[in-house]
Design an enzyme around this catalytic site. Structure first.
Site, short mmCIF file in Angstrom:
data_model
loop_
_atom_site.label_atom_id
_atom_site.label_comp_id
_atom_site.label_asym_id
_atom_site.label_seq_id
_atom_site.Cartn_x
_atom_site.Cartn_y
_atom_site.Cartn_z
N LYS A 137 0.90 -1.17 -0.10
CA LYS A 137 -0.13 0.05 -0.10
C LYS A 137 0.60 1.08 0.04
CE LYS A 137 0.54 1.78 3.57
NZ LYS A 137 2.06 2.29 4.50
N TYR A 222 -4.67 3.88 6.27
CA TYR A 222 -5.34 2.88 6.95
C TYR A 222 -6.61 3.21 7.57
CZ TYR A 222 -1.03 0.42 7.31
OH TYR A 222 0.24 -0.40 6.70
P1 NDP Z 1 12.51 1.38 2.90
O1 NDP Z 1 13.01 2.69 2.51
O2 NDP Z 1 12.72 0.65 4.25
O3 NDP Z 1 12.84 0.45 1.83
C1 NDP Z 1 12.27 0.64 0.48
C2 NDP Z 1 13.22 -0.10 -0.60
O4 NDP Z 1 12.90 -0.06 -1.83
C3 NDP Z 1 14.83 0.27 -0.20
O5 NDP Z 1 15.45 -0.45 0.81
C4 NDP Z 1 15.25 -0.28 -1.65
O6 NDP Z 1 15.64 -1.73 -1.53
C5 NDP Z 1 13.96 -0.05 -2.54
N1 NDP Z 1 14.43 1.04 -3.34
C6 NDP Z 1 14.08 1.02 -4.80
N2 NDP Z 1 14.49 2.31 -5.28
C7 NDP Z 1 14.32 3.26 -4.17
C8 NDP Z 1 14.56 4.32 -4.16
N3 NDP Z 1 14.30 5.30 -5.16
N4 NDP Z 1 14.65 5.13 -2.98
C9 NDP Z 1 14.46 4.29 -1.92
N5 NDP Z 1 14.58 3.01 -1.85
C10 NDP Z 1 14.32 2.39 -3.14
O7 NDP Z 1 10.74 1.51 3.04
P2 NDP Z 1 9.74 0.45 3.53
O8 NDP Z 1 10.22 -0.78 3.34
O9 NDP Z 1 9.30 0.94 4.97
O10 NDP Z 1 8.31 0.85 2.46
C11 NDP Z 1 8.44 0.24 1.11
C12 NDP Z 1 6.77 0.21 0.81
O11 NDP Z 1 6.19 -0.79 1.88
C13 NDP Z 1 5.89 1.41 0.83
O12 NDP Z 1 5.18 1.46 -0.13
C14 NDP Z 1 5.49 1.35 2.18
O13 NDP Z 1 4.02 2.16 2.00
C15 NDP Z 1 4.89 0.01 2.45
N6 NDP Z 1 4.90 -0.44 3.68
C16 NDP Z 1 3.88 -1.20 4.11
C17 NDP Z 1 3.74 -1.42 5.55
C18 NDP Z 1 2.52 -2.29 5.80
O14 NDP Z 1 2.51 -2.51 7.11
N7 NDP Z 1 1.83 -3.05 4.94
C19 NDP Z 1 4.85 -1.00 6.55
C20 NDP Z 1 5.87 -0.42 6.13
C21 NDP Z 1 5.88 -0.05 4.71
P3 NDP Z 1 16.81 -2.49 -2.40
O15 NDP Z 1 18.03 -1.77 -1.91
O16 NDP Z 1 16.86 -3.62 -2.30
O17 NDP Z 1 16.54 -1.76 -3.98
#
Ligand code: NDP
Length: 370
Positions: A137, A222
């Site tokens: 989401k 949410y």
């Molecule tokens: P993070 O910043 O922790 O991780 C995002 C990952 O995406 C990065 O580590 C990277 O992984 C990859 N990535 C690719 N391109 C980019 C960029 N341009 N900038 C930053 N990161 C990039 O975010 P979250 O994991 O917290 O959130 C990711 C998604 O998950 C969002 O859409 C958020 O809304 C959703 N989410 C949902 C939750 C839920 O409870 N359902 C809880 C938290 C988040 P790599 O280095 O491997 O490429």
């Protein structure tokens, strides 16, 4: 025929083992330590960040879903995950080459867990590679993107699901069951308050180009989604007001705090708060003519706590992402129908409401949703 002794042995064994099991039940299945030899959904996670890490960890307890691949822009993370989850080299991709998934029969589904603005293209590319897609989401940045994603997955004949983990959460489902059972009587009001005080000003969540907005896209969603499954209707209008106390941290197009109201066909109304500027804000309240439900926390990783007019919740806490992935595997592999939908249309409905909320913030007008 089983002897009495064998029978007693079995009972004793069960009694000994049961307390050790991660024994929770949901619907028709139960995750325990019993052997499972049915179909398994083989998943590749795209985006090895904070939430991707949590999902991967939780999937270790799944029987029907298994992490078998990764898609990442960070080679060091790929190496680390390969050794942690025994992921073979042939199942590792980056953002440039993951269209090659179409030649990999060992991966069934891609779980997109990257910043919001990337979901649209990544989901469509994964679908075109012939893989089912689970997308975090918000599914996209707006309804137009959502519609394109739903269409692309239909055309590719793959399923599109949204990571709405609360749709499988037992206490949430108990409220839905009670509502459907008429325990609350006619629903009159829902209140959803969702927020936290966001830290690092340089993170992607505060960059409109990657987040597509601010608190509403991230946490207020949410309350949008919760209003729909708690009231059990689709809203027909939205009104909204935006407040900003720090225009340096929350730049143009990145909302800090939004109050919004939704109206439903039955006459029920909801009043919600989405913010990046207050902690300890995670509360749902549902009011009907005959009773109420109150959840706090209501959307965090849990345990979800709360009560209804009949008493406190007794359902056991489960790791949200474990039950989500177990159930999503059943949806994809067996065509199981979840109690609250998690498909692309569901994600799209929320995006339409989010569009309406932003529009109302800009115009000050009530926006009709039908
Ligand atoms: P993070 O910043 O922790 O991780 C995002 C990952 O995406 C990065 O580590 C990277 O992984 C990859 N990535 C690719 N391109 C980019 C960029 N341009 N900038 C930053 N990161 C990039 O975010 P979250 O994991 O917290 O959130 C990711 C998604 O998950 C969002 O859409 C958020 O809304 C959703 N989410 C949902 C939750 C839920 O409870 N359902 C809880 C938290 C988040 P790599 O280095 O491997 O490429």
């Amino acid at each position: 025929m089983r002897t009495r002794r064998e029978f007693l042995q079995k009972i004793t064994y069960s009694a000994m083992v049961l307390p050790l099991l991660p024994s929770w039940q949901f619907g028709s299945f139960r995750i325990d330590n019993e052997p499972y030899d049915g179909p398994v959904l083989r998943v590749a996670i795209m985006g090895l960040g904070g939430y991707g890490t949590r999902v991967a960890q939780a999937m270790k307890a799944c029987k029907k879903a298994k992490l078998v691949g990764v898609i990442s822009g960070t080679p060091a993370k790929i190496k680390e995950w390969q050794s942690k989850y025994q992921i073979p080299e042939k199942n590792c991709y980056n953002y440039e080459n993951f269209d090659d998934l179409k030649n990999n029969p060992d991966i069934d589904a891609v779980y997109v867990i990257t910043p919001n603005a990337l979901h649209h293209d990544q989901v469509i590319r994964a679908a075109k590679a012939g893989k089912h897609v689970i997308c975090e989401k918000p599914m996209g940045l707006n309804a137009k993107e959502g519609e394109e994603m739903v269409r692309a997955c239909k055309e590719a004949k793959v399923k599109l699901l949204v990571g709405y983990r609360l749709h499988f959460e037992p206490k949430t489902l108990e409220v839905v069951r009670m509502r459907q059972n008429g325990d609350f009587g006619k629903i009159l009001f829902f209140q959803g308050q969702c927020g936290f005080r966001i830290g690092d000003p340089n993170q992607w969540r505060l960059d409109r180009a990657l987040a597509g907005g601010g608190s509403l896209m991230d946490i207020g969603i949410y309350a949008v989604n919760g209003a729909r499954y708690m009231v059990g209707e689709e809203p027909i209008w939205a009104t909204a007001q935006e407040m900003k106390t720090d225009p340096v941290k929350f730049k143009e197009g990145v909302d800090e705090t939004i109050l919004f109201q939704l109206g439903f066909p039955s006459g029920a109304v909801s009043s919600c708060l989405s913010t990046y500027n207050m902690n300890n804000l995670d509360r749902f309240f549902l009011n009907g003519e005959k009773g109420f439900a109150e959840m706090q926390p209501s959307t965090g990783y849990g345990p979800i706590e709360g009560r209804t007019h009949k008493g406190t919740f007794t359902q056991q806490h489960v790791t949200h992402q474990t039950i989500q992935m177990e159930e999503m595997a059943s949806i994809i592999l067996e065509g199981k129908e979840p109690i609250i939908s998690v498909d692309g249309e569901e994600g799209l409905r929320d995006l339409k409401i989010i569009d309406a909320i932003y529009k109302s913030c800009q115009t000050g007008e009530r926006v009709e949703l039908v």
